[in-house]
Design an enzyme around this catalytic site. Structure first.
Site, short mmCIF file in Angstrom:
data_model
loop_
_atom_site.label_atom_id
_atom_site.label_comp_id
_atom_site.label_asym_id
_atom_site.label_seq_id
_atom_site.Cartn_x
_atom_site.Cartn_y
_atom_site.Cartn_z
CB THR A 5 49.51 -10.51 -9.13
OG1 THR A 5 48.08 -10.16 -9.23
CG2 THR A 5 49.86 -9.72 -7.70
NE ARG A 36 42.13 -9.66 -9.87
CZ ARG A 36 42.09 -10.45 -10.98
NH1 ARG A 36 43.00 -11.64 -10.95
NH2 ARG A 36 41.56 -10.40 -12.28
CG LEU A 87 52.02 -13.56 -6.55
CD1 LEU A 87 53.01 -12.74 -6.84
CD2 LEU A 87 51.04 -12.78 -5.35
CG ASP A 88 45.10 -13.65 -9.23
OD1 ASP A 88 45.10 -14.72 -9.02
OD2 ASP A 88 44.75 -12.95 -8.89
CE LYS A 89 48.98 -14.52 -19.01
NZ LYS A 89 48.02 -14.58 -19.89
#
Length: 321
Positions: free
Chosen positions: A142, A237, A138-140
């Site tokens: 998220t 996104r 997961l992105d930082k």
């Protein structure tokens, strides 16, 4: 990266007698994929009674097999005492509820303080797995659910399940605007041709498909439920920005905060101060790698996202929407 070698030995059973070497290896060493085993045969890393063989050669009962498996030793990541919110744990799996601000893997600018560092502190045995058992990311900023393998067998199973789209990942996102009731974005994603920090929908990119439906509407924003068929970098996104409904707070793809007409100071402050993409991995469903049983976990909406939703609802009530 440096490599480490692991030696495995086995004796061919009567049941496997007369099978091709690659078929026998797949039955004997279930932690590794058949394609990886075939590669090691070609590299001469498999010996039968002391001799190298081809994948199609047959093996016979009583023969001794030596496998010199070689794995990447990532060895840079050190264990750190970082709290983990674990929703599930057994000898094969961990399910982590990731907070905003936690980077998943060490990389330039973030060599410590990552989820991988935390996992190695929680279970030092994870050092024997690629990326400490992390099979997706997961992105930082998220939040939400991630599954981590705790054994080679589970790692192989989860990687293959992800590739075969057998792991269901459901997300919540607050987006700008009022999209249609639901739909699918089917558009390839690759590196942005100018800004290398961003991804974009580009010809020749990797196939990517995102399904979405509107769960709740506000005056100028929507709460969406989303499902991924693929797992490209920044996929949700990028796809939401592509259809002109970028995520609230997204620093790369969102642009300026969009305010509904006549928004009060409270909502204005909430939208302008929401400093991360409003994205939460809320549900994860998969088959257990050992039992085959379907398992599912759900993560509650994090506090900052719930506060934003309450502000949007209150704004709607104030304006009779």
């Amino acid at each position: 990266m440096p490599l480490k070698e692991i030696l495995h030995q086995a004796v061919v059973s009567r049941e496997l007698s007369g099978k091709r070497l690659d078929q026998a290896l797949a039955r004997l060493f279930t932690d590794y994929s058949r394609s990886r085993l075939q590669g090691w045969i070609r590299e001469g890393r498999v010996q039968v009674d002391g001799r190298s063989c081809k994948a199609k050669e047959k093996v016979w009962a009583g023969e001794n097999i030596l496998l010199r498996a070689v794995l990447v030793d990532e060895g840079v990541c050190e264990a750190e005492d970082i709290p983990l919110d674990l929703l599930y744990e057994d000898e094969h799996l961990l399910v982590v509820n990731k907070p905003a601000g936690l980077v998943v893997h060490p990389a330039a600018g973030n060599w410590s303080g990552t989820l991988q560092n935390a996992l190695l502190h929680h279970d030092p045995e994870l050092a024997g797995l690629p990326r400490a058992g992390i099979v997706h990311r997961l992105d930082k900023d998220t939040t939400g659910l991630m599954v981590v393998a705790r054994s080679l067998r589970a790692h192989r199973f989860l990687v293959e399940a992800l590739q075969a789209r057998r792991i269901k990942r459901e997300y919540l996102a607050v987006v700008n605007g009022l999209p249609a009731v639901g739909g699918t974005v089917d558009a390839p994603i690759g590196r942005h041709p100018v800004n290398r920090l961003r991804m974009a929908v580009v010809a020749g990119g990797k196939p990517a498909r995102t399904h979405y439906r509107v769960r709740e509407r506000f005056r100028a924003h929507s709460l969406l439920e989303l499902q991924l068929e693929s797992g490209r970098t920044h996929q949700i996104r990028v796809h939401m920005a592509y259809i002109h409904h970028p995520l609230v707070g997204d620093p790369l793809y969102g642009g300026r905060p969009r305010l509904p007409a006549g928004a009060g100071d409270s909502l204005r402050s909430l939208l302008q101060g929401f400093a991360r993409q409003a994205l939460h991995a809320r549900r994860l469903t998969l088959e257990h790698p050992l039992s085959g049983k379907e398992m599912s976990w759900e993560s509650p909406v994090p506090e900052d996202l719930e506060t934003l939703l309450q502000g949007l609802r209150h704004d709607g009530e104030e304006h009779g929407a």
